[in-house]
Design a protein around this motif. Structure first.
Motif: not given
Length: 383
Positions: A12-22, A25-27, A29-35, A112-114
């Protein structure tokens, strides 16, 4: 707190941008961004700066096109309800401690905290490429670093303690290895490792005085121990072929430690040491002996040894069976009541072998089955 590194998946390619977006966004199900916050990026520190920050981070990472894994993804899990104990400043301080300990204090990162019901956790995505030096940092033995920081942060912020794999008690030097316990369970005889640990202090004292490999071999030979290489390590070997890792005796006896003292390993050059010969004398010699003693054991033990002496060199199955003290007792039980007493004694002591220190064999003072049931194991002299 439990801090876990999420390793890169093979293929699996190393994709930092995708991880940062995740993280932003706290993607799930049922999860929300805290800080949320960003470190060491000129683009800014807040969530509205995420797109520019990710472009900035990718610009640094492109300077190392030959490195396949340039991301260190850390997840820190907290106990339920602990999000109420920690402010954003506290969370950022905890993240900074992990970064500093891992060597990423000056590196770009998104954190970030989820919250997902009771699952409160922090994601930290470190760019392993330093933004100025372009040095790629990969922490060594990071699991110990993570455990140490976690315990410090739990104490500082009054959080629940979650002991990790490195937080157990110091290794018990008297604890037998599984192989030694198996040997004793199958033969009811004292294992070579128990013999070595019984003389641990004297052996270490002798090795401490050794100035070269020859003197080290001589110090060990006094206890019927030979030193051999096995795989990438070193083992202590008995005359009958039992072995234990040298580091089980003491960390100072590992192959690396001994070669630091004496140089590259040298085999014993004394040609007199042939199979069946012993340098050890008296208490230092390793010889078969019962793991458990009854006051009348010597008579039965002598009968067992005499039986072994008269066996043919290529014995029958029955004769081979009698080479084992345990099987000898089982064979004798129909004609000697003492054998039954010893069998009961062995079974009792073997129940406690996992916590029993590797000291002298236990002696049972029982004279009859009834008296044995009420007796207690006492320390004894060697046979």
């Amino acid at each position: 707190m439990i801090a876990t590194k999420i390793g890169k998946k093979s293929g699996v390619p190393d994709n930092y941008t995708r991880l940062g977006q995740y993280i932003a966004a706290a993607e799930e199900k049922g999860e929300k961004l805290h800080q949320f916050w960003i470190r060491n990026c000129d683009a800014g520190t807040n969530i509205e700066d995420i797109d520019m920050a990710l472009l900035e981070i990718e610009a640094v990472r492109r300077q190392k096109p030959d490195i396949a894994d340039k991301t260190y993804h850390l997840v820190v899990s907290f106990r339920p309800g602990e999000q109420d104990k920690l402010t954003k400043e506290d969370l950022m301080a905890i993240e900074a401690e992990y970064a500093k300990a891992l060597g990423y204090g000056d590196h770009q990162r998104v954190a970030g905290t989820h919250i997902n019901t009771d699952n409160f956790h922090m994601h930290i995505a470190f760019n392993k490429v330093h933004p100025e030096t372009l040095k790629v940092v990969t922490p060594h033995r990071d699991f110990k670093i993570l455990a140490k920081v976690s315990r410090e942060m739990e104490k500082k912020y009054g959080l629940s303690i979650d002991p990790g794999m490195t937080d157990g008690k110091e290794r018990d030097p008297n604890k037998l290895s599984p192989a030694a316990r198996d040997y004793e369970a199958h033969t009811w005889q004292e294992s070579f490792q128990r013999h070595v640990l019984k003389h641990r202090e004297e052996i270490l004292k002798g090795l401490g005085k050794a100035k070269n490999w020859k003197e080290a071999h001589e110090a060990l030979a006094g206890y019927d121990i030979s030193l051999k290489l096995r795989g990438n390590g070193m083992v202590l070997m008995s005359p009958d072929g039992q072995a234990m890792k040298a580091s089980q005796l003491d960390r100072s006896c590992s192959k690396n430690r001994l070669e630091e003292r004496f140089g590259l390993f040298e085999v014993l050059k004394d040609k007199r040491r042939r199979k069946g010969e012993h340098f050890a004398r008296g208490k230092g010699r390793y010889k078969p002996r019962p793991l458990v003693r009854h006051f009348n054991t010597p008579a039965l033990w002598r009968r067992y040894l005499n039986t072994r002496k008269i066996m043919p060199r290529q014995p029958s199955l029955a004769a081979r069976t009698l080479r084992n003290w345990k099987m000898f007792l089982l064979m004798e039980v129909h004609q000697d009541p003492l054998a039954m007493v010893l069998i009961m004694a062995h079974r009792e002591i073997l129940k406690s072998l996992q916590i029993m220190p590797a000291g002298k064999p236990a002696r049972f003072q029982a004279k009859t089955k009834v008296e044995f049931a009420n007796s207690r194991a006492l320390s004894s002299d060697q046979l």
